[in-house]
Design a protein around this motif. Sequence first.
Motif, short mmCIF file in Angstrom:
data_model
loop_
_atom_site.label_atom_id
_atom_site.label_comp_id
_atom_site.label_asym_id
_atom_site.label_seq_id
_atom_site.Cartn_x
_atom_site.Cartn_y
_atom_site.Cartn_z
N ASN A 1 -17.45 -21.35 -17.40
CA ASN A 1 -16.72 -20.60 -18.04
C ASN A 1 -17.33 -19.28 -17.87
OD1 ASN A 1 -14.54 -22.33 -18.47
ND2 ASN A 1 -15.52 -22.91 -20.55
N LEU A 2 -18.88 -19.37 -18.24
CA LEU A 2 -19.78 -18.14 -18.23
C LEU A 2 -19.54 -17.52 -16.71
CD1 LEU A 2 -21.73 -16.08 -19.48
CD2 LEU A 2 -23.41 -18.05 -18.78
N GLU A 3 -19.68 -18.24 -15.66
CA GLU A 3 -19.50 -17.69 -14.27
C GLU A 3 -18.12 -16.92 -14.08
OE1 GLU A 3 -20.09 -18.90 -9.62
OE2 GLU A 3 -20.04 -20.77 -11.34
N ALA A 4 -17.10 -17.61 -14.61
CA ALA A 4 -15.80 -17.11 -14.42
C ALA A 4 -15.67 -15.84 -15.34
CB ALA A 4 -14.82 -17.91 -14.94
N LEU A 5 -15.97 -15.60 -16.50
CA LEU A 5 -16.01 -14.22 -17.05
C LEU A 5 -16.77 -13.21 -16.40
CD1 LEU A 5 -16.91 -15.63 -20.96
CD2 LEU A 5 -14.86 -14.48 -20.01
N CYS A 6 -17.91 -13.57 -15.92
CA CYS A 6 -18.63 -12.67 -15.16
C CYS A 6 -17.95 -12.10 -14.03
CB CYS A 6 -19.89 -13.33 -14.96
SG CYS A 6 -21.31 -13.49 -16.26
N GLN A 7 -17.47 -12.84 -13.19
CA GLN A 7 -16.63 -12.53 -12.04
C GLN A 7 -15.43 -11.93 -12.31
OE1 GLN A 7 -16.00 -16.27 -9.82
NE2 GLN A 7 -17.96 -16.49 -9.13
N ILE A 8 -14.57 -12.19 -13.42
CA ILE A 8 -13.62 -11.68 -13.81
C ILE A 8 -13.61 -10.40 -14.52
CG2 ILE A 8 -11.34 -11.77 -15.33
CD1 ILE A 8 -11.53 -14.82 -14.97
N LEU A 9 -14.61 -10.27 -15.11
CA LEU A 9 -14.99 -8.82 -15.82
C LEU A 9 -15.92 -8.07 -15.23
CD1 LEU A 9 -15.39 -10.37 -19.83
CD2 LEU A 9 -13.41 -9.21 -18.43
N GLU A 10 -16.46 -8.58 -14.00
CA GLU A 10 -17.20 -7.88 -13.25
C GLU A 10 -18.40 -7.29 -13.83
OE1 GLU A 10 -14.84 -4.96 -11.86
OE2 GLU A 10 -14.15 -5.97 -9.66
N CYS A 11 -19.29 -8.26 -14.62
CA CYS A 11 -20.60 -7.97 -15.27
C CYS A 11 -21.52 -9.20 -15.20
CB CYS A 11 -20.08 -7.82 -16.74
SG CYS A 11 -19.31 -9.28 -17.58
N THR A 12 -22.58 -9.10 -16.00
CA THR A 12 -23.43 -10.20 -15.77
C THR A 12 -23.62 -10.87 -17.22
OG1 THR A 12 -25.24 -8.72 -16.64
CG2 THR A 12 -25.00 -8.86 -14.33
N PRO A 13 -24.44 -11.92 -17.52
CA PRO A 13 -24.38 -12.54 -18.71
C PRO A 13 -25.11 -11.75 -19.47
CG PRO A 13 -24.95 -14.15 -16.93
CD PRO A 13 -24.77 -12.90 -16.17
N ASN A 14 -26.09 -10.75 -19.13
CA ASN A 14 -26.54 -9.85 -20.12
C ASN A 14 -25.55 -8.90 -20.67
OD1 ASN A 14 -29.20 -10.75 -19.60
ND2 ASN A 14 -29.72 -9.21 -18.17
N ASP A 15 -24.41 -8.66 -20.03
CA ASP A 15 -23.55 -7.79 -20.62
C ASP A 15 -22.67 -8.66 -21.46
OD1 ASP A 15 -24.17 -5.62 -18.68
OD2 ASP A 15 -22.94 -6.67 -17.32
N ILE A 16 -22.51 -9.92 -21.34
CA ILE A 16 -21.57 -10.64 -22.31
C ILE A 16 -22.23 -11.19 -23.49
CG2 ILE A 16 -20.37 -13.00 -22.40
CD1 ILE A 16 -19.73 -12.70 -19.29
N PHE A 17 -23.58 -11.51 -23.41
CA PHE A 17 -24.18 -11.86 -24.70
C PHE A 17 -25.08 -10.70 -25.54
CE2 PHE A 17 -24.32 -15.69 -21.98
CZ PHE A 17 -23.69 -16.66 -23.02
N GLU A 18 -24.57 -10.68 -26.87
CA GLU A 18 -25.69 -9.74 -27.69
C GLU A 18 -26.57 -10.71 -28.62
OE1 GLU A 18 -23.82 -7.30 -31.67
OE2 GLU A 18 -23.39 -6.54 -29.31
#
Length: 69
Positions: free
Chosen positions: A45-62
């Motif tokens: 799911n993390l990989e899918a989020l990164c691909q769909i949102l065109e970002c990295t895990p660093n962008d997704i997590f705070e």
Amino acid sequence: MKLRVLEILDSKGKTKYWLYKQMGMSYQNFNRMVNNKTKSIKFDNLEALCQILECTPNDIFEFPKDLNT
């Protein structure tokens, strides 16, 4: 630690519904994930989020600076 999915969606002009359709998850799990009501997230799911949102895990997590919050 929290997920910034809704903030990223807003900055890209996309909706939560749009992402839900892209992810192909059950609505209950998806809703818990994007609203920070989950204790874990699968790597798939993390990989899918990164691909769909065109970002990295660093962008997704705070990660809060104050660990007591």
